[in-house]
Scaffold this active site. Structure first.
Site, PDB file in Angstrom:
ATOM      1  N   THR A   1       0.869  -1.169   0.000  1.00 57.17           N
ATOM      2  CA  THR A   1       0.000   0.000   0.000  1.00 57.17           C
ATOM      3  C   THR A   1       0.907   1.220   0.000  1.00 57.17           C
ATOM      4  OG1 THR A   1      -1.588  -1.249   1.321  1.00 57.17           O
ATOM      5  CG2 THR A   1      -1.884   1.134   1.221  1.00 57.17           C
TER       6      THR A   1
ATOM      7  N   LYS B   1       3.671  -9.029   4.332  1.00 55.98           N
ATOM      8  CA  LYS B   1       2.382  -8.377   4.074  1.00 55.98           C
ATOM      9  C   LYS B   1       1.634  -9.264   3.081  1.00 55.98           C
ATOM     10  CE  LYS B   1       0.578  -3.692   3.354  1.00 55.98           C
ATOM     11  NZ  LYS B   1       0.071  -3.347   4.690  1.00 55.98           N
TER      12      LYS B   1
ATOM     13  N   GLU C   1       1.420  -5.086  17.455  1.00 54.43           N
ATOM     14  CA  GLU C   1       1.219  -4.018  16.471  1.00 54.43           C
ATOM     15  C   GLU C   1      -0.222  -3.546  16.524  1.00 54.43           C
ATOM     16  OE1 GLU C   1       2.142  -5.963  12.748  1.00 54.43           O
ATOM     17  OE2 GLU C   1       0.346  -7.201  12.807  1.00 54.43           O
TER      18      GLU C   1
END
Lengths: 278, 278
Positions: free
Chosen positions: A29, A141, A174
């Site tokens: 992203t 990711k 996180e």
């Protein structure tokens, strides 16, 4: 939304893509600022590394950049999402010996977070949804993101802008869509992502900036008690940069001087890495 | 491969489907035997339960059956795969308040496993890839299957037909595409799937059959030592039924009488549940 699939503008993808069947792929992203791709090379490095770890042939970076440029409007802001999957495959987990990866680029509007989230901080809830521990996939990711989807659904109609995720053993790792940092007695802390979590581009930059600027830092497995004893907390990702945290669950924190200093360092760094202009 | 997406024959799915973006969905793999859907209702029950757990509106079972029948050829054998995703969505983990799920049905050939795998047993390797622990997703046949994809890749060019997966803490859980059972001193054992693993339709049937037929059984967390001390081991799934295990890593096992007995019980049960004829 404009979408380009394997170089062709299209809104549909083959139904036998392994990205759909198994989440067999990765994504990036990327912030688009006035037509420029922010931290392009770092995103490409992470994507290439991820492909290597999943045995997916890495995409040609020059081709991806060329395709991204075809999609970008000059001087516009937005988000470029790049997805790489292992491509088409039969039914069954076994993947083709010579997979032909799918590359999917799409342009999205920049999320319109209220500016006070950056200036005055955000409230972080603690998610009930935990992160499974898996060193083989940790840091990547990848497209297996049900944990984040379920964690995000916990925040609906809550006062929290982001959720803190712990691993299965209760250690803070996180945010749902962010990485986590905190400061205690002038030292910077961030959880190690060797067991779970997504290794964010901004996270790596901040660790490098701490190193370069003589800010003592520590990357390890920390407890909730250590986090809750922090002087300052902040979260990071490619679209928001840094958000100070003003609340973690019921505890208040003040957006402090160190967070501000690191925000400035990051801003300077960002200016250097805007080379890919349409 | 014939594919039907939301009632229409098609080979392509919308590129913004959350099944692709996040593995945000579930699937079923159903045996088709001479045009009949084996254990249809049990697959529908599991799918409905899975949707409930992920907050995805459950599909209309009558509609799915109608669509399945449109795809099936009379008297043919094969595999029907049904995928339900949360449908289209924007970029971001948050899901729409009123999602419109995607339903994707596809017909595949039956895998042509050599018949001796059923008669004489298979060799099971022990996978290095571990299963992450996550009670929230445990048991579900969801679309986040990178662990299985990576585990399967370990078997390439090996002498193993299936791989045993342990959880992150080292407890044996299941095969890559199968559930795991063993017998010790006349008692049937299978790992509990409350922390990870896929709760297979055949697994549930076998537990029910043990209950009905007075076979003592135990569903719990077991160690590798307990598994390796077994008299007989077998693995199960909807397409293979039962495969005896003749080797686990370097240790040999004999396809035994109890495995044979349970295979017979399962065969009888299967005949009862073939009502959905084209």
């Amino acid at each position: 939304m404009t979408i380009m699939i394997n170089g062709q503008l299209s809104t549909r993808i083959k139904a036998d893509d392994r990205g759909l069947a198994y989440g067999d792929g990765l994504f990036e992203t990327i912030e688009v600022s006035r037509g420029r791709l922010v931290y392009w090379q770092r995103h490409m490095d992470r994507l290439t590394d991820g492909c290597k770890r999943l045995f997916i042939p890495a995409p040609d970076q020059a081709q991806l950049l060329d395709e991204a440029r075809q999609l970008l409007k000059p001087e516009s802001d937005g988000v470029l999402k790049i997805m790489i999957t292992r491509g088409s495959g039969g039914r069954g987990y076994r993947f083709p010996e010579a997979p032909v990866p799918t590359r999917l680029l799409s342009i999205h509007p920049k999320p319109d977070y209220p500016v006070e989230q950056k200036n005055r901080g955000v409230s972080l809830g603690i998610c009930t949804t935990k992160l499974g521990i898996n060193p083989l996939l940790a840091g990547l990711k990848h497209l297996n993101r049900l944990e984040q989807v379920m964690a995000r659904s916990e925040l609906n109609s809550s006062r929290y802008q982001e959720g803190l995720m712990l691993d299965y053993e209760g250690y803070p790792i996180e945010g749902i869509m962010t990485n986590l940092f905190w400061l205690s007695a002038g030292e910077l802390f961030t959880p190690d992502l060797g067991l779970c979590g997504v290794s964010g581009v901004i996270r790596s930059i901040i660790i490098e900036l701490a190193e370069k600027n003589g800010i003592p830092y520590s990357v390890d497995r920390f407890t909730m008690d250590q986090l809750l004893a922090a002087d300052e907390i902040f979260v990071t990702n490619s679209l928001i940069g840094i958000w100070p945290v003003k609340n973690l669950d019921s505890q208040q924190f003040l957006p402090g001087l160190m967070t501000k200093k690191i925000m400035e360092l990051l801003n300077n760094e960002r200016e250097k890495d805007l080379e890919y202009k349409k």
